[in-house]
Design an enzyme around this catalytic site. Structure first.
Site, PDB file in Angstrom:
ATOM      1  N   TYR A  55       6.092   0.544   4.229  1.00  0.00           N
ATOM      2  CA  TYR A  55       5.632   1.891   3.865  1.00  0.00           C
ATOM      3  C   TYR A  55       4.285   2.182   4.510  1.00  0.00           C
ATOM      4  O   TYR A  55       4.082   3.242   5.114  1.00  0.00           O
ATOM      5  CB  TYR A  55       5.536   1.996   2.344  1.00  0.00           C
ATOM      6  CG  TYR A  55       5.007   3.316   1.837  1.00  0.00           C
ATOM      7  CD1 TYR A  55       5.697   4.499   2.091  1.00  0.00           C
ATOM      8  CD2 TYR A  55       3.840   3.377   1.081  1.00  0.00           C
ATOM      9  CE1 TYR A  55       5.225   5.719   1.616  1.00  0.00           C
ATOM     10  CE2 TYR A  55       3.358   4.582   0.597  1.00  0.00           C
ATOM     11  CZ  TYR A  55       4.060   5.749   0.865  1.00  0.00           C
ATOM     12  OH  TYR A  55       3.580   6.950   0.404  1.00  0.00           O
ATOM     13  N   LYS A  59       3.546   5.142   7.559  1.00  0.00           N
ATOM     14  CA  LYS A  59       2.512   6.173   7.426  1.00  0.00           C
ATOM     15  C   LYS A  59       1.471   6.032   8.545  1.00  0.00           C
ATOM     16  O   LYS A  59       0.997   7.033   9.105  1.00  0.00           O
ATOM     17  CB  LYS A  59       1.834   6.064   6.064  1.00  0.00           C
ATOM     18  CG  LYS A  59       2.701   6.491   4.892  1.00  0.00           C
ATOM     19  CD  LYS A  59       2.898   8.000   4.863  1.00  0.00           C
ATOM     20  CE  LYS A  59       3.551   8.455   3.572  1.00  0.00           C
ATOM     21  NZ  LYS A  59       3.722   9.923   3.494  1.00  0.00           N
TER      22      LYS A  59
END
Length: 243
Positions: A55, A59
């Site tokens: 994750y 990003k």
């Protein structure tokens, strides 16, 4: 999907000279132990085989694209990195919403690894103000901002405060992270932002105390949005100054 989809959006923004606000995360910094983190702090991640870091990496890759397109093609963008947002209506899978949800259902709230981890919980109304400022002020263009409270609270303290606010006598359930999740998950001990940049460029900082935010959130969760009388009481509570 997130990366390719974002790239398509960025291409359209460039073609139409459109400004974009990107919603990033405090996970960007990984497990950097040098806190508080300012926006230029190093990213310190674990082994790629550990699910948690995917994750953060996705990003970060999008942030790389934003900065690169800003430098090379003049993309108008701003990025906000959120720190543990909570408030009414949140999915009950996060630290605050899950804890309150369990307590209000008469279930034991969970505390992982003695609850010594610290987080900076940020009430949703404050976050919205930060989003609007970052999305509209010219001073925010080309920058990333930490949007979060800078007051750390341990998970154990959070759970105890939730119990106190709801008047519950439940005893927290102790959980061992490694026993429950194995090697696919690694926790971050402390997560604290430096918010001086947001104060300087956006004139923004988190104003809502944790006690006040939790009280409002618990009231919404306890009575539901259909209780009109309660909603009026909560609106008054939101503007109270004795929290």
């Amino acid at each position: 999907i997130a990366i390719n989809g974002t790239r398509n959006i960025l291409d359209h923004c460039l073609k139409n000279d459109t400004r974009i606000l990107f919603s990033s995360t405090s996970e960007i910094y990984g497990r950097n132990k040098d806190i508080p983190w300012n926006e230029d702090a190093d990213r310190v991640l674990g082994n790629p085989s550990v699910d948690r870091w995917s994750y953060s990496s996705s990003k970060a890759l999008i942030e790389h694209m934003l900065f690169a397109l800003h430098k090379t093609h003049g993309l108008k963008f701003s990025t906000v990195r959120f720190f543990n947002v909570y408030g009414p209506g949140q999915n009950p899978i996060y630290a605050v919403s899950q804890t309150l949800s369990k307590i209000l259902k008469g279930e034991q709230p969970e505390v992982y690894d003695k609850g010594t981890q610290s987080r900076c919980f940020t009430y949703v109304d404050d976050v919205i103000e930060g989003i609007v400022s970052a999305a509209t002020q010219d001073s925010a263009l080309g920058h990333a901002f930490n949007i979060g409270s800078d007051k750390p609270t341990s998970i154990k303290e959070l759970v105890n405060l939730c119990l106190k606010i709801t008047g519950s006598t439940l005893v927290p359930l102790e959980i061992d992270t490694k026993q429950r999740y194995g090697k696919v998950y690694e926790d971050i001990e402390h997560r604290v932002p430096d918010v001086s940049k947001a104060k300087k460029y956006l004139d923004w900082f988190a104003r809502t105390t944790l006690h006040k935010g939790l009280t409002i959130t618990a009231q919404y969760m306890r009575y539901g949005k259909k209780n009109e009388k309660l909603l009026n009481e909560v609106e008054v509570l939101k503007h109270a100054t004795n929290f």
